[in-house]
Scaffold this motif. Sequence first.
Motif, PDB file in Angstrom:
ATOM      1  N   ALA A  10       0.704  -1.003  -0.042  1.00 19.97           N
ATOM      2  CA  ALA A  10      -0.086  -0.003   0.061  1.00 19.97           C
ATOM      3  C   ALA A  10       0.731   1.185   0.009  1.00 19.97           C
ATOM      4  O   ALA A  10       0.535   2.399  -0.570  1.00 19.97           O
ATOM      5  CB  ALA A  10      -0.881  -0.016   1.303  1.00 19.97           C
ATOM      6  N   ARG A  11       2.137   1.190   0.529  1.00 19.03           N
ATOM      7  CA  ARG A  11       2.751   2.430   0.647  1.00 19.03           C
ATOM      8  C   ARG A  11       3.886   2.485  -0.475  1.00 19.03           C
ATOM      9  O   ARG A  11       3.886   3.715  -0.937  1.00 19.03           O
ATOM     10  CB  ARG A  11       3.791   2.036   2.082  1.00 19.03           C
ATOM     11  CG  ARG A  11       4.614   3.336   2.261  1.00 19.03           C
ATOM     12  CD  ARG A  11       5.460   3.216   3.468  1.00 19.03           C
ATOM     13  NE  ARG A  11       6.089   1.885   3.647  1.00 19.03           N
ATOM     14  CZ  ARG A  11       6.659   1.341   4.904  1.00 19.03           C
ATOM     15  NH1 ARG A  11       6.481   1.866   6.016  1.00 19.03           N
ATOM     16  NH2 ARG A  11       7.284   0.241   4.612  1.00 19.03           N
ATOM     17  N   THR A  12       4.047   1.461  -1.051  1.00 17.07           N
ATOM     18  CA  THR A  12       5.182   1.616  -2.232  1.00 17.07           C
ATOM     19  C   THR A  12       4.335   1.654  -3.546  1.00 17.07           C
ATOM     20  O   THR A  12       4.821   2.343  -4.678  1.00 17.07           O
ATOM     21  CB  THR A  12       6.171   0.624  -2.305  1.00 17.07           C
ATOM     22  OG1 THR A  12       5.196  -0.827  -2.561  1.00 17.07           O
ATOM     23  CG2 THR A  12       6.832   0.810  -1.115  1.00 17.07           C
ATOM     24  N   ALA A  13       3.351   0.878  -3.738  1.00 17.61           N
ATOM     25  CA  ALA A  13       2.601   0.574  -4.967  1.00 17.61           C
ATOM     26  C   ALA A  13       1.184   1.227  -4.981  1.00 17.61           C
ATOM     27  O   ALA A  13       0.757   1.348  -6.383  1.00 17.61           O
ATOM     28  CB  ALA A  13       2.470  -0.984  -5.249  1.00 17.61           C
ATOM     29  N   TRP A  14       0.552   1.616  -3.969  1.00 18.59           N
ATOM     30  CA  TRP A  14      -0.823   2.104  -4.087  1.00 18.59           C
ATOM     31  C   TRP A  14      -0.736   3.424  -3.636  1.00 18.59           C
ATOM     32  O   TRP A  14      -2.005   4.173  -3.796  1.00 18.59           O
ATOM     33  CB  TRP A  14      -1.544   1.215  -3.199  1.00 18.59           C
ATOM     34  CG  TRP A  14      -1.753  -0.164  -3.534  1.00 18.59           C
ATOM     35  CD1 TRP A  14      -1.419  -0.651  -4.688  1.00 18.59           C
ATOM     36  CD2 TRP A  14      -2.457  -1.097  -2.725  1.00 18.59           C
ATOM     37  NE1 TRP A  14      -1.842  -2.181  -4.635  1.00 18.59           N
ATOM     38  CE2 TRP A  14      -2.220  -2.333  -3.545  1.00 18.59           C
ATOM     39  CE3 TRP A  14      -2.820  -1.316  -1.493  1.00 18.59           C
ATOM     40  CZ2 TRP A  14      -2.983  -3.516  -3.095  1.00 18.59           C
ATOM     41  CZ3 TRP A  14      -3.432  -2.538  -1.032  1.00 18.59           C
ATOM     42  CH2 TRP A  14      -3.312  -3.644  -1.518  1.00 18.59           C
ATOM     43  N   GLY A  15       0.591   4.204  -3.657  1.00 14.85           N
ATOM     44  CA  GLY A  15       0.517   5.413  -3.536  1.00 14.85           C
ATOM     45  C   GLY A  15      -0.026   6.276  -1.825  1.00 14.85           C
ATOM     46  O   GLY A  15      -0.257   7.344  -2.090  1.00 14.85           O
TER      47      GLY A  15
END
Length: 335
Positions: A144-149
């Motif tokens: 969620a932090r790295t790929a979902w913004g």
Amino acid sequence: MATFRKRPGPGGRTAWQAQIIRRGHERQYKTFDTKAEAEAWARQIEGGMDRGVFVSRAEAESTTLSEALERYEREVMPRKKPTTANRERDRVRSWSASSLARRSLASIRGKDVAATMRDMEGRGLSPNTIRLHLALLSHLFNTARTAWGMESLANPVEMVKGQRPKLPQDRDRRLQGDEYARLLTAAASYGGEIGPIITWAIETAMRRGEIASMRWEHLDRPARVLLVPETKNGTPRRVPLSTSALAVLDGLPQAAAGPVWTMQAASISQALMRVCKAAGITGLTFHDLRHEAASRFSEKGFGAMEVAAITGHKTMQMVKRYTHFRAEDFVGRLG
């Protein structure tokens, strides 16, 4: 500048909504019980914008764990091996049924994860099962932090590293005395494929799932090698075959292609349990046969790198876990 307005709150109370509109940033708004709390929040957000370090928490605050789990299952799990995805699907369902499921990602803290761990322990889940559940949750937050913004999102699992349940000591169960002979005798009486599979496991150190997935077209008989195209660590490997391993194959119905065995992985474990009970052998699992095989390779003089090449382990630490010597084995060599 932030703007503030009164809004009706729960229970007939007055609430205060703070709103920040600034060029180059998404609109930020949040509701508080008091105007002082709204003003303090607005100062913090605007200060971050002024310094150029502000990262919006809006999506992390509006996305529940349940919604994130659905997205994880939809977008992340299909990229994993089917066996891994199937195991993770059960853990996704477990987290979806937890008390944290309706909480926003941004609101879940380390203490919440710690409380969930204690609940899992109270329900009798093993330390390794809890560890795997935490690993999935941690991967979800990192994704969620790295790929979902959701760059502002902290990973609460990282806050409880020192509180995780202790894993049991590495197993060192090996066949003792005449246990191997008793095991094969009981397997012969039991019938079916379990006897040949036991011998195959000890001759090759292959995992239960790898054995159940064997196919005739992966056998290179002239080279005495079997290809294992899908492994636990994701790297295909070629397993060298002893004369005893080849004899096992010679005793099976031959085919040019297709599955070598009819038994599935779960059935193999169940059959071994019954065979062990009939043989009067306790505390032996099918995975212990892999330990036994790796230790026998070492006893035959294979070095650690050679054992790793056969078993498919990527680190020497893992090879050490799977090769168990007995003090009695060294006595004759000590003089």
